[in-house]
Design a protein around this motif. Sequence first.
Motif, PDB file in Angstrom:
ATOM      1  N   ASP A   1       0.810  -1.223   0.000  1.00 56.59           N
ATOM      2  CA  ASP A   1       0.000   0.000   0.000  1.00 56.59           C
ATOM      3  C   ASP A   1       0.840   1.268   0.000  1.00 56.59           C
ATOM      4  OD1 ASP A   1       0.966  -0.176   2.506  1.00 56.59           O
ATOM      5  OD2 ASP A   1      -0.987  -0.193   3.525  1.00 56.59           O
ATOM      6  N   ASN A   2       2.140   1.102  -0.094  1.00 59.80           N
ATOM      7  CA  ASN A   2       2.996   2.284  -0.134  1.00 59.80           C
ATOM      8  C   ASN A   2       3.518   2.436  -1.562  1.00 59.80           C
ATOM      9  OD1 ASN A   2       5.085   4.119   0.003  1.00 59.80           O
ATOM     10  ND2 ASN A   2       5.710   3.476   2.069  1.00 59.80           N
ATOM     11  N   GLN A   3       2.936   3.399  -2.251  1.00 59.40           N
ATOM     12  CA  GLN A   3       3.227   3.560  -3.672  1.00 59.40           C
ATOM     13  C   GLN A   3       4.714   3.746  -3.964  1.00 59.40           C
ATOM     14  OE1 GLN A   3       0.148   6.090  -4.925  1.00 59.40           O
ATOM     15  NE2 GLN A   3       0.322   5.589  -7.084  1.00 59.40           N
ATOM     16  N   THR A   4       5.414   4.385  -3.012  1.00 61.90           N
ATOM     17  CA  THR A   4       6.832   4.638  -3.284  1.00 61.90           C
ATOM     18  C   THR A   4       7.643   3.345  -3.275  1.00 61.90           C
ATOM     19  OG1 THR A   4       7.328   4.989  -0.955  1.00 61.90           O
ATOM     20  CG2 THR A   4       6.721   6.930  -2.236  1.00 61.90           C
ATOM     21  N   ARG A   5       7.053   2.282  -2.760  1.00 56.78           N
ATOM     22  CA  ARG A   5       7.802   1.022  -2.750  1.00 56.78           C
ATOM     23  C   ARG A   5       7.543   0.175  -3.997  1.00 56.78           C
ATOM     24  NH1 ARG A   5       6.171  -0.950   2.700  1.00 56.78           N
ATOM     25  NH2 ARG A   5       6.846   0.743   4.054  1.00 56.78           N
ATOM     26  N   LEU A   6       6.632   0.626  -4.855  1.00 58.40           N
ATOM     27  CA  LEU A   6       6.413  -0.108  -6.111  1.00 58.40           C
ATOM     28  C   LEU A   6       7.632   0.128  -7.005  1.00 58.40           C
ATOM     29  CD1 LEU A   6       2.650   0.715  -6.866  1.00 58.40           C
ATOM     30  CD2 LEU A   6       3.604  -1.388  -5.931  1.00 58.40           C
TER      31      LEU A   6
HETATM   32  C1  LIG Z   1       6.772   4.385   2.150  1.00 57.13           C
HETATM   33  O1  LIG Z   1       7.981   3.768   1.868  1.00 57.13           O
HETATM   34  C2  LIG Z   1       9.117   4.619   1.957  1.00 57.13           C
HETATM   35  C3  LIG Z   1      10.321   3.842   1.478  1.00 57.13           C
HETATM   36  O2  LIG Z   1      10.364   2.553   2.055  1.00 57.13           O
HETATM   37  C4  LIG Z   1       9.268   5.127   3.397  1.00 57.13           C
HETATM   38  O3  LIG Z   1      10.340   6.009   3.513  1.00 57.13           O
HETATM   39  C5  LIG Z   1       7.966   5.838   3.800  1.00 57.13           C
HETATM   40  O4  LIG Z   1       8.003   6.211   5.158  1.00 57.13           O
HETATM   41  C6  LIG Z   1       6.753   4.931   3.561  1.00 57.13           C
HETATM   42  N1  LIG Z   1       5.525   5.676   3.796  1.00 57.13           N
HETATM   43  C7  LIG Z   1       4.561   5.251   4.605  1.00 57.13           C
HETATM   44  C8  LIG Z   1       3.387   6.122   4.721  1.00 57.13           C
HETATM   45  O5  LIG Z   1       4.660   4.206   5.202  1.00 57.13           O
END
Ligand SMILES: *[C@@H]1O[C@H](CO)[C@@H](O)[C@H](O)[C@H]1NC(C)=O
Length: 439
Positions: free
Chosen positions: A381-386
């Motif tokens: 659910d964390n788009q930045t991890r895609l």
């Molecule tokens: C999403 O993932 C990034 C990289 O792993 C991390 O820095 C960030 O805190 C995460 N965001 C949430 C809302 O968990």
Amino acid sequence: MSPFPFLVLLIITLFSSFGDSLKVPFRVNDLLPVLPPGISWPVLNNLHSAVDLLPSFVGSVTPYNGSIEWKGACFFDNQAKLEFTDGDRNGSGFGGAILYLKTEEAHSWTCMDLYVFATPYRVTWDYYFSAREHTLKLDSWEEPAELEYVKQHGISVFLMPAGMLGTLLSLVDVLPLFSNTAWGQKSNLEFLKKHMGATFERRIQPWRATIDPADVHSGDFLAVSKIRGRWGGFETLEKWVTGAFAGHTAVCLKDDMGNLWVGESGHENEKVTSVMSMWTRMQPAYAANMWNEALNKRLGTEDLDLHDILLETEKRGITFDELLAIPEQDDWEYSDGKSTTCVAFILSMYKEAGIFGPISSSIQVTEFTIRDAYMLRIFEDNQTRLPRWCQNENDRLPFCQILGEYRMEFPGYNTLDPYANMNEHCPSLPPTYDRPSQC
Ligand SMILES: *[C@@H]1O[C@H](CO)[C@@H](O)[C@H](O)[C@H]1NC(C)=O
Ligand SMILES: *[C@@H]1O[C@H](CO)[C@@H](O)[C@H](O)[C@H]1NC(C)=O
Ligand SMILES: *[C@@H]1O[C@H](CO)[C@@H](O)[C@H](O)[C@H]1NC(C)=O
């Protein structure tokens, strides 16, 4: 006075006439198409459950084994036989066949039966209003393998409950879905927009992502959606019945060597698989009615046909709806081994892997539709991890879209925490697919 009270009254009147044994020669279902949707939908929802839309397998007609007989929804007495025609046609040398279908004893003047005829190589349909012998011409086989298949297994005949399909979808809506043309594709898009509220936003190029296999892991869920071609129409109807915005699912697997595989609920014949995944347990390759088998399992009986199942159900004082509502157990064995839909296959893998944690034993994966699967809150659910390659700037989707001209949409994606016995009592009918919480 507005026409509304009158129409409601009309329905109630028809109902009661229907109730006390056929004083009128037609049934309320036959009339539904002429009623406004606001009225006919609720009526239908009360009369039927979504399974009524699934075609029922009536039998396989083989050329050398006489005819098959069955009872239809409209015509009570039906017969079909198949004859091969000569292979001297231009171009193809394999010939074709003519299917003779005799319909008799209509229960009313206004009803009709809609049939789907299938081999793994073709799907065709026809509908019958009148009692007589009809012929369906299959001009020529696609390839020698189709001829071989038909010699051995015959053509599978499915009956669509016309009271439902014929009226509510209205044929005008449904038939073009099966056309393998741009027009067919457009019909599928329009059907899904109109009946499911799909949007089909066009994507900006590139329509194909370049995958880095290193970013793909065992267990990654693949959702596939087809809007055109021989099976596109089936997928569309199945999506509509189940409320899922994908027609097929598969799962990624990596072996110890790091090779990437795609796993699907399997069958030796790939083309048959596509039929199966669409019609869950209706398997043309077997001359067995899996649907009846499923009902037999629920009753704890064996080999009863639909008629006897209904009698048995009545004898036990439960309604047919209640019978359907009995949840399927994952350990029920069907004659083809365990009956696995594409998505149950993946979920059972997740179950083995422990994704459902302590409630694992109270998750019956066979109760899940594709929609239920993608609604589960088990995905990233964390788009930045895609992975980078799935961040198509223009789409900003919470999942990776690998291919496609249109943006995939999955309403409710990744929102529902798994709970014990989930999906065992969900009505979830079109057109709203309301899903009571904790059902
Ligand atoms: C999403 O993932 C990034 C990289 O792993 C991390 O820095 C960030 O805190 C995460 N965001 C949430 C809302 O968990
Ligand atoms: C032909 O029909 C008979 C009885 O209806 C059945 O036992 C037999 O298996 C069938 N043969 C084929 C090739 O389907
Ligand atoms: C076969 O092709 C010829 C010439 O193209 C045509 O005249 C004839 O009608 C065709 N026969 C069939 C059965 O289609």
